[in-house]
Design a protein around this motif. Sequence first.
Motif, PDB file in Angstrom:
ATOM      1  N   UNK A  50      35.697  36.710  41.382  1.00 58.45           N
ATOM      2  CA  UNK A  50      36.521  36.498  40.054  1.00 58.45           C
ATOM      3  C   UNK A  50      37.033  37.614  39.667  1.00 58.45           C
ATOM      4  N   UNK A  51      36.448  38.784  40.243  1.00 59.88           N
ATOM      5  CA  UNK A  51      36.858  40.117  39.800  1.00 59.88           C
ATOM      6  C   UNK A  51      37.603  40.871  40.760  1.00 59.88           C
ATOM      7  N   UNK A  52      38.552  41.783  40.579  1.00 62.13           N
ATOM      8  CA  UNK A  52      39.512  42.812  41.069  1.00 62.13           C
ATOM      9  C   UNK A  52      39.488  43.949  40.700  1.00 62.13           C
ATOM     10  N   UNK A  53      39.770  44.797  41.590  1.00 61.75           N
ATOM     11  CA  UNK A  53      40.228  46.415  41.387  1.00 61.75           C
ATOM     12  C   UNK A  53      41.460  46.830  40.559  1.00 61.75           C
ATOM     13  N   UNK A  54      41.519  47.314  39.609  1.00 57.67           N
ATOM     14  CA  UNK A  54      42.820  47.709  38.777  1.00 57.67           C
ATOM     15  C   UNK A  54      43.545  48.472  39.694  1.00 57.67           C
TER      16      UNK A  54
ATOM     17  N   UNK B 174      31.360  41.864  33.226  1.00 60.00           N
ATOM     18  CA  UNK B 174      32.627  41.507  33.295  1.00 60.00           C
ATOM     19  C   UNK B 174      32.650  40.081  33.636  1.00 60.00           C
ATOM     20  N   UNK B 175      32.177  39.629  34.911  1.00 62.52           N
ATOM     21  CA  UNK B 175      32.224  38.274  35.297  1.00 62.52           C
ATOM     22  C   UNK B 175      31.903  37.311  34.244  1.00 62.52           C
ATOM     23  N   UNK B 176      30.945  37.557  33.258  1.00 64.79           N
ATOM     24  CA  UNK B 176      30.491  36.536  32.371  1.00 64.79           C
ATOM     25  C   UNK B 176      31.477  36.803  31.037  1.00 64.79           C
ATOM     26  N   UNK B 177      32.504  37.414  31.009  1.00 69.25           N
ATOM     27  CA  UNK B 177      33.223  37.680  30.067  1.00 69.25           C
ATOM     28  C   UNK B 177      32.841  38.128  28.759  1.00 69.25           C
TER      29      UNK B 177
END
Length: 341
Positions: free
Chosen positions: A276-280, A252-255
């Motif tokens: 750069x990530x977050x919980x939805x 996810x971080x690396x798209x």
Amino acid sequence: MGKMCNISCLTGDSQVPTISLRRNSGNVEKLEFRGCVMGFPKPQQAQLDSCLRSIDRRQFLSVCTKLGAALVGTAAMIPLSGCMSPVEALTPSQASLRVGVDCFNPAYEMLVHKDAHGAVPLENSKHYAAGFDVAVVTYLAHKLGCRACILDVDHADLAEYLKRGYIDVAVSAVYNDSNDTSLSFSDAYAPIELAVVTRVDSPYAQASQVEQLSGALMAARANTDYDAAIGAIPGAVHLMPYSKRTNACVKVRDKEIDATVVDRHGFENAAELFPDLTLVPLPVGSLDKGATQWVRMAVRRDDTALLDGINSGLASLSESDAQAMWKDAKEAVGGTMLDSE
């Protein structure tokens, strides 16, 4: 000639039963019992007699647990001042609990640098391990009176390593709903809350309902609760799960993908790895199908004595103990080697 090693702590009284092991090249060859028989209760004597046979290394932990129960029961019935359970008296050179963990699951299990908080050397790698599960198995080994030998084993291989006897316990990645009749699972020791993680700049970052994840490219490790949960998200593009050791949050971080499913508590304690990530912000329980899921350990089905010992140790694990272990795991996250293979 084998080497004798005593696994009971005695006071010098010749009437106190002594349990000894004869070893040859590191393997247990013969278990011997000597000492007072008069006044020794028949149930405990019978239990000890059943253990007077040649045993291999795999049987060692099981026998020690049985003997511990026998002598503890005896100590309660006859005055043996200073005598302790042989399980309590084991030393690291005499027994080990071989535990397989997949070190790509922070903050439960992770590869860390040597100087990371709570780092434990891996038996099959130059690296070290830390995390909540590593702390739990170290605690359990201490309760069993032996040393925890932590092995880094790929998620896909854990069950096979366990069944072949390469490890005694598999942690985290052998899932609770397994239909494998050759495995038994411990009592639960940590709740799992499934959640979705995406990038902070993702169009899915503010989704408040699972239906709003429609169109998201999602993937997780194969044969996990995480992958199964993705399959239940309506409209999500469920990509081929990862069959090798991979942390999906890195993808996810690396798209490479838009989102993945994680355990909320584990991710929150490892959040500094993924700024750069977050919980939805989905409603709690959206992915859990209304039932709380739990972390458990797996053993071979015939290792009933070991399973009893593990469950006894887990029962003694207090909430404050668990909180301290999570705190230590969070402190160790900074030393994680996330991209190491």
